[in-house]
Design an enzyme around this catalytic site. Structure first.
Site, PDB file in Angstrom:
ATOM      1  N   CYS A 198     -16.774  41.648 -33.933  1.00 17.26           N
ATOM      2  CA  CYS A 198     -16.997  40.413 -34.704  1.00 17.26           C
ATOM      3  C   CYS A 198     -18.479  40.153 -34.867  1.00 17.26           C
ATOM      4  CB  CYS A 198     -16.313  39.243 -34.010  1.00 17.26           C
ATOM      5  SG  CYS A 198     -16.704  39.137 -32.258  1.00 17.26           S
ATOM      6  N   LYS A 234      -0.457  35.828 -27.172  1.00 10.75           N
ATOM      7  CA  LYS A 234       0.125  36.735 -28.172  1.00 10.75           C
ATOM      8  C   LYS A 234      -0.927  37.751 -28.603  1.00 10.75           C
ATOM      9  CE  LYS A 234       0.589  37.264 -32.562  1.00 10.75           C
ATOM     10  NZ  LYS A 234       0.658  38.722 -32.697  1.00 10.75           N
ATOM     11  N   GLU A 291     -17.127  41.218 -44.907  1.00  7.09           N
ATOM     12  CA  GLU A 291     -17.174  41.835 -43.575  1.00  7.09           C
ATOM     13  C   GLU A 291     -16.540  43.228 -43.658  1.00  7.09           C
ATOM     14  OE1 GLU A 291     -14.475  40.124 -40.664  1.00  7.09           O
ATOM     15  OE2 GLU A 291     -15.920  40.494 -39.077  1.00  7.09           O
ATOM     16  N   GLU A 327     -12.502  31.453 -33.166  1.00 10.73           N
ATOM     17  CA  GLU A 327     -13.540  32.496 -33.215  1.00 10.73           C
ATOM     18  C   GLU A 327     -13.149  33.419 -34.365  1.00 10.73           C
ATOM     19  OE1 GLU A 327     -16.196  32.526 -31.539  1.00 10.73           O
ATOM     20  OE2 GLU A 327     -15.879  31.530 -29.624  1.00 10.73           O
TER      21      GLU A 327
END
Ligand code: NAD
Length: 479
Positions: free
Chosen positions: A288, A181, A386, A254
């Site tokens: 990331c 997905k 972040e 992750e």
């Protein structure tokens, strides 16, 4: 699938027929914008939970025969798939550059498209033999790795095609079938690479479901999913952990990162400045494991801030498909708003915006200038959260122990870097809590070197033999 989408041409051949192959008719799908211009580049199917049920049933039915083929035959087919990706790498890169927004050049869309083939080949070639655990007269115990069954691959929008390969290729190699997905923001890049791979796989082995967050949630909770490979935010990761209480699906998570870098006293700043910059600004900061907060010793603070600001000011920003762009737009409106809010907040707290600090509206609605923020504290959200965009906060420290403590103070633990004398940097690396620590670089990945997070950045490893084991069921056989 048919299409009546706008002609998608780029400077080097364009996204062309590959985009047409994965795009549906406007009335059948959702328009997907060019990240730089907002213009529709194609229409992605909007699959429902019923479609998901069908895809999982198809994957389940196809799995025994795929497992039966054995490693050598599956690897052969994966190499054919990698050949196909390479043959269409430019078309794939054009789709990525438009949909996600990263520049074609440098560590951009062409790098991502090429990386897809590299990671497929690596998954195909990495050896994984049974491990002899114990051997004595008359008895032997071995650890073997069976397929798990159906693996779900749920991905983010920042490196959509490449991350899909990190999840899909090892799962296929180990004899699992897959339901993937893609992110609702970047489905076309993922559907495109899956289309190429599927030209060489038996039907039903690799299935794509292009749906919204509800479809993601339904996959994670589905009783017939044996493993979820998830890459995305920590918040969604927590939802997936909850969902796995029902199906006991194995998880590789992750998740988000807030990677610190520490520049040690005496570092060769002119030699390191470019690497520091790109450690943070790769993919316009939407990575990331990018450098997201930089701690610099007071003795070299001004020098580092100036060097980074100098690079930021020189780099051309523009649409991904423009060959001269080094930085691109933010991929989504939401991410643009997060970046703007964090910088505005830092400014209102008295931090110094050395360069950038505002939208580059003349380029398009989602462009934000490369920004260096100095004289900022750890409790500013720009440091503590972040940012996932083209902004780097540079934080001053006077004592290395203190810098290590502040680097470790985050709930995230994906990557980190230490810059300076390699011996000293290695000693500091030992004390940093993260899945990877780089020395005098940040963010490089290698398909045979495991990658994964600690703390709230997730658990489980991808790549190499560790990555293959993560999509397999360990089984002890004692003779
Ligand atoms: P996100 O969590 O919003 O979405 C990721 C995927 O999860 C999408 O496909 C989404 O549709 C799906 N999803 C949403 N809700 C779900 C649910 N309840 N159950 C199952 N699936 C669900 O993340 P994003 O905004 O697409 O990606 C950005 C984030 O990903 C950043 O935090 C970044 O650091 C992280 N990331 C981590 C890595 C890594 O390797 N650690 C790599 C890339 C990105």
């Amino acid at each position: 699938m048919t299409t009546t989408t706008t002609e998608a041409t780029g400077p080097q051949g364009g996204a062309g027929s590959l985009l047409e192959a994965v795009s549906v008719r406007p009335e059948e799908g959702r328009p997907i914008p060019d990240a730089a211009t907002g213009e529709t580049i194609g229409y992605a199917p909007v699959h429902t939970v019923d479609d998901l049920e069908a895809a999982i049933a198809t994957a389940r039915a196809a799995q025994p025969a795929w497992a039966q083929l054995g490693h050598a035959e599956r690897s052969r087919l994966l190499h054919l798939a990698a050949d196909e990706v390479e043959a269409h790498a430019e078309e794939l890169a054009q789709i990525i550059a438009r949909e996600q927004g990263k520049p074609l050049a440098g560590l951009g869309a062409r790098f991502e498209a090429g990386g897809c083939a590299v990671w497929i080949r690596s998954a195909a070639d990495t050896p994984l033999e049974p491990e002899v655990l114990f051997e004595a007269e008359g008895t032997r115990s071995e650890l073997r790795y069976d397929p798990l069954g159906v693996v779900a691959a749920i991905g983010p929008w920042n490196w959509p095609a490449l991350i899909a390969m990190w999840q899909i290729a090892p799962a296929l190699r180990m004899g699992n079938t897959v339901v993937a997905k893609p992110s609702e923001y970047t489905p076309l890049s993922v559907l495109a690479v899956i289309e190429l791979i599927n030209r060489h796989l038996p039907e039903g082995v690799l299935n794509a479901v292009s749906g919204d967050r509800e479809v993601g949630a339904a996959i994670a909770a589905h009783p017939d999913v044996d493993k979820v490979m998830f890459t995305g935010s920590t918040r969604t990761g927590r939802e997936i952990v909850k969902a796995s209480a029902h199906n006991l699906a194995r998880l590789t998570l992750e998740l988000g990162g807030n990677d610190p870098g520490i520049v040690l006293p005496g570092a060769d700043v002119p030699a390191l400045a470019e690497k520091l910059f790109w450690g943070a600004f790769i993919n316009t900061g939407q990575t990331c494991a990018a450098l997201k907060r930089l701690y610099v010793h007071e003795s070299q603070y001004d020098e580092v801030v100036e060097a980074l600001a100098g690079i930021a000011q020189q780099l051309p920003m523009g649409p991904g498909v423009d060959e001269s762009s080094a930085l691109g737009p933010l991929t989504t409106d939401q991410q643009f708003e997060i970046v703007s809010r964090l910088v505005d907040d830092a400014r209102s707290r008295g931090a110094r915006v050395v360069t950038g600090g505002e939208p580059a509206s003349e380029l398009g609605p989602r462009f934000y200038r490369a920004t260096i923020v100095a004289d900022i504290d750890d409790d500013a959200p720009l440091v503590a959260e972040e940012q996932f965009g083209p902004v780097l906060p540079v934080v001053k420290y006077s004592d290395v122990d203190d810098a290590v403590a502040r680097a470790n103070a985050s709930e995230q633990g994906l990557g980190a870097s230490v810059w300076g004398d390699p011996e000293e940097a290695l000693a500091v690396a030992d004390r940093i809590q993260s899945g990877t620590v780089w020395i005098n670089q940040h963010g490089s990945l290698n398909p045979v070197v495991p990658f994964g997070g600690t703390k709230a950045s997730g658990y489980g490893l991808e790549f190499g033999a560790h990555g293959l084991k993560a999509v397999a069921a360990p089984k002890v056989v004692t003779v």
